[in-house]
Design a protein around this motif. Structure first.
Motif, mmCIF file in Angstrom:
data_model
loop_
_atom_site.group_PDB
_atom_site.id
_atom_site.type_symbol
_atom_site.label_atom_id
_atom_site.label_comp_id
_atom_site.label_asym_id
_atom_site.label_seq_id
_atom_site.Cartn_x
_atom_site.Cartn_y
_atom_site.Cartn_z
ATOM 1 N N ASN A 15 -41.509 -5.170 -22.049
ATOM 2 C CA ASN A 15 -42.412 -5.757 -22.524
ATOM 3 C C ASN A 15 -41.548 -6.659 -22.746
ATOM 4 O O ASN A 15 -40.895 -6.855 -23.030
ATOM 5 C CB ASN A 15 -43.966 -6.284 -23.288
ATOM 6 N N ASP A 16 -42.200 -8.510 -22.612
ATOM 7 C CA ASP A 16 -41.911 -9.656 -23.099
ATOM 8 C C ASP A 16 -40.957 -9.086 -24.629
ATOM 9 O O ASP A 16 -40.487 -9.969 -24.213
ATOM 10 C CB ASP A 16 -42.493 -10.893 -22.724
ATOM 11 N N ASP A 17 -41.833 -9.601 -25.238
ATOM 12 C CA ASP A 17 -41.755 -8.660 -26.433
ATOM 13 C C ASP A 17 -40.100 -7.791 -26.563
ATOM 14 O O ASP A 17 -38.971 -8.403 -27.661
ATOM 15 C CB ASP A 17 -42.874 -9.049 -27.428
ATOM 16 N N GLU A 18 -40.123 -7.128 -26.419
ATOM 17 C CA GLU A 18 -39.128 -5.998 -26.054
ATOM 18 C C GLU A 18 -37.417 -6.732 -25.430
ATOM 19 O O GLU A 18 -36.444 -6.301 -26.009
ATOM 20 C CB GLU A 18 -39.092 -5.059 -25.259
ATOM 21 N N ILE A 19 -37.975 -7.365 -24.718
ATOM 22 C CA ILE A 19 -36.840 -7.844 -23.996
ATOM 23 C C ILE A 19 -36.431 -9.229 -24.780
ATOM 24 O O ILE A 19 -34.864 -9.470 -25.301
ATOM 25 C CB ILE A 19 -37.415 -8.740 -22.345
ATOM 26 N N VAL A 20 -37.514 -10.257 -25.617
ATOM 27 C CA VAL A 20 -36.698 -10.862 -26.066
ATOM 28 C C VAL A 20 -36.213 -10.053 -27.272
ATOM 29 O O VAL A 20 -35.012 -10.732 -28.071
ATOM 30 C CB VAL A 20 -37.623 -12.152 -27.153
ATOM 31 N N LEU A 23 -32.682 -9.079 -26.185
ATOM 32 C CA LEU A 23 -31.704 -10.329 -25.774
ATOM 33 C C LEU A 23 -31.536 -10.810 -27.497
ATOM 34 O O LEU A 23 -29.766 -11.354 -27.096
ATOM 35 C CB LEU A 23 -32.332 -11.383 -25.288
ATOM 36 N N HIS A 24 -32.115 -11.086 -28.737
ATOM 37 C CA HIS A 24 -31.398 -11.488 -29.708
ATOM 38 C C HIS A 24 -30.697 -10.284 -30.541
ATOM 39 O O HIS A 24 -29.765 -10.642 -31.004
ATOM 40 C CB HIS A 24 -33.138 -11.132 -30.613
ATOM 41 N N GLN A 25 -30.979 -9.102 -30.285
ATOM 42 C CA GLN A 25 -29.545 -8.559 -30.403
ATOM 43 C C GLN A 25 -28.280 -8.742 -29.931
ATOM 44 O O GLN A 25 -27.173 -8.047 -30.625
ATOM 45 C CB GLN A 25 -30.296 -6.896 -30.128
ATOM 46 N N SER A 47 -21.874 -16.722 -23.683
ATOM 47 C CA SER A 47 -22.186 -16.021 -23.829
ATOM 48 C C SER A 47 -23.613 -15.949 -24.881
ATOM 49 O O SER A 47 -25.175 -15.263 -24.324
ATOM 50 C CB SER A 47 -21.365 -14.496 -23.783
ATOM 51 N N ARG A 48 -23.566 -16.319 -25.933
ATOM 52 C CA ARG A 48 -24.440 -16.609 -26.383
ATOM 53 C C ARG A 48 -24.939 -17.099 -26.812
ATOM 54 O O ARG A 48 -26.270 -17.552 -27.207
ATOM 55 C CB ARG A 48 -23.502 -16.459 -28.495
ATOM 56 N N GLY A 49 -24.807 -18.594 -26.188
ATOM 57 C CA GLY A 49 -25.933 -19.863 -25.966
ATOM 58 C C GLY A 49 -26.989 -19.146 -24.686
ATOM 59 O O GLY A 49 -27.762 -19.756 -24.857
ATOM 60 N N ALA A 50 -25.967 -18.731 -23.441
ATOM 61 C CA ALA A 50 -27.072 -17.632 -22.697
ATOM 62 C C ALA A 50 -27.808 -17.560 -22.898
ATOM 63 O O ALA A 50 -29.053 -17.366 -22.503
ATOM 64 C CB ALA A 50 -26.231 -18.264 -21.677
ATOM 65 N N LEU A 51 -27.336 -16.084 -23.467
ATOM 66 C CA LEU A 51 -28.868 -15.126 -24.584
ATOM 67 C C LEU A 51 -29.760 -16.245 -25.189
ATOM 68 O O LEU A 51 -31.162 -15.429 -25.126
ATOM 69 C CB LEU A 51 -28.031 -14.168 -25.312
ATOM 70 N N VAL A 52 -29.543 -17.392 -26.038
ATOM 71 C CA VAL A 52 -30.708 -17.487 -26.780
ATOM 72 C C VAL A 52 -31.219 -18.715 -25.640
ATOM 73 O O VAL A 52 -32.247 -18.480 -26.003
ATOM 74 C CB VAL A 52 -29.820 -18.598 -27.749
ATOM 75 N N MET A 53 -30.231 -18.974 -25.032
ATOM 76 C CA MET A 53 -30.825 -20.267 -24.553
ATOM 77 C C MET A 53 -32.174 -19.444 -23.497
ATOM 78 O O MET A 53 -33.703 -19.445 -23.384
ATOM 79 C CB MET A 53 -30.519 -20.977 -23.161
ATOM 80 N N MET A 54 -32.484 -18.267 -23.239
ATOM 81 C CA MET A 54 -32.921 -17.270 -22.335
ATOM 82 C C MET A 54 -33.567 -16.533 -23.203
ATOM 83 O O MET A 54 -35.131 -16.386 -22.927
ATOM 84 C CB MET A 54 -32.588 -15.925 -21.554
ATOM 85 N N MET A 55 -33.628 -16.199 -24.462
ATOM 86 C CA MET A 55 -34.767 -15.879 -25.516
ATOM 87 C C MET A 55 -35.506 -17.289 -25.240
ATOM 88 O O MET A 55 -37.131 -16.876 -25.483
ATOM 89 C CB MET A 55 -34.234 -15.888 -26.596
ATOM 90 N N ALA A 56 -35.591 -18.166 -25.398
ATOM 91 C CA ALA A 56 -35.642 -19.720 -25.700
ATOM 92 C C ALA A 56 -36.789 -19.460 -24.397
ATOM 93 O O ALA A 56 -38.460 -19.919 -24.651
ATOM 94 C CB ALA A 56 -35.639 -21.225 -26.295
ATOM 95 N N GLY A 57 -36.688 -19.562 -23.811
ATOM 96 C CA GLY A 57 -37.337 -19.888 -21.902
ATOM 97 C C GLY A 57 -38.579 -18.958 -21.976
ATOM 98 O O GLY A 57 -39.512 -19.374 -21.708
ATOM 99 N N ILE A 59 -39.658 -16.594 -24.906
ATOM 100 C CA ILE A 59 -40.866 -17.699 -25.500
ATOM 101 C C ILE A 59 -41.859 -18.691 -25.028
ATOM 102 O O ILE A 59 -43.173 -17.822 -25.039
ATOM 103 C CB ILE A 59 -40.285 -17.057 -27.018
ATOM 104 N N ARG A 60 -41.008 -19.348 -24.554
ATOM 105 C CA ARG A 60 -41.821 -20.781 -23.818
ATOM 106 C C ARG A 60 -42.089 -20.359 -23.213
ATOM 107 O O ARG A 60 -43.916 -20.421 -23.237
ATOM 108 C CB ARG A 60 -40.999 -21.563 -23.531
ATOM 109 N N ALA A 61 -42.302 -19.553 -21.759
ATOM 110 C CA ALA A 61 -43.026 -19.268 -21.119
ATOM 111 C C ALA A 61 -43.949 -17.975 -21.066
ATOM 112 O O ALA A 61 -45.209 -18.359 -20.157
ATOM 113 C CB ALA A 61 -42.304 -18.370 -19.596
ATOM 114 N N SER A 62 -44.256 -17.098 -22.757
ATOM 115 C CA SER A 62 -45.031 -16.293 -22.434
ATOM 116 C C SER A 62 -46.408 -16.989 -23.438
ATOM 117 O O SER A 62 -47.185 -16.827 -23.708
ATOM 118 C CB SER A 62 -44.249 -15.002 -23.416
ATOM 119 N N GLU A 63 -45.979 -18.421 -24.005
ATOM 120 C CA GLU A 63 -46.763 -19.015 -24.859
ATOM 121 C C GLU A 63 -48.067 -19.201 -23.654
ATOM 122 O O GLU A 63 -47.659 -19.719 -23.162
ATOM 123 C CB GLU A 63 -46.179 -19.970 -25.214
ATOM 124 N N PRO A 64 -49.416 -19.610 -24.735
ATOM 125 C CA PRO A 64 -50.657 -19.673 -23.615
ATOM 126 C C PRO A 64 -49.905 -21.078 -23.519
ATOM 127 O O PRO A 64 -50.194 -22.071 -24.348
ATOM 128 C CB PRO A 64 -51.934 -19.789 -24.799
#
Length: 66
Positions: A15-20, A23-25, A47-57, A59-64
């Protein structure tokens, strides 16, 4: 988070939380690595920057939406 897989068995979908979390790990694992060459170090930083950007995206897309 751990599970056993048998031969030819695929892991369950994340699920999205598990993916975040994954990515964080991965970003954390790369945090303390330094490349021996400028090329390698640049690849690690990117690579670190890309992972952080994917996490942020994600999380943002998962917000109501309002």
């Amino acid at each position: 988070m751990g599970y056993l897989l048998h031969v030819n068995q695929t892991p369950p979908p994340l699920n999205d939380d598990e993916i975040v979390d994954r990515l964080h790990q991965m970003a954390f694992e790369l945090e303390h690595l330094k490349g021996e060459t400028l090329r390698g170090d640049t690849a690690l930083r990117a690579s670190r920057g890309a992972l952080v950007m994917m996490m942020a995206g994600l999380i943002r897309a998962s917000e109501p939406q309002p």
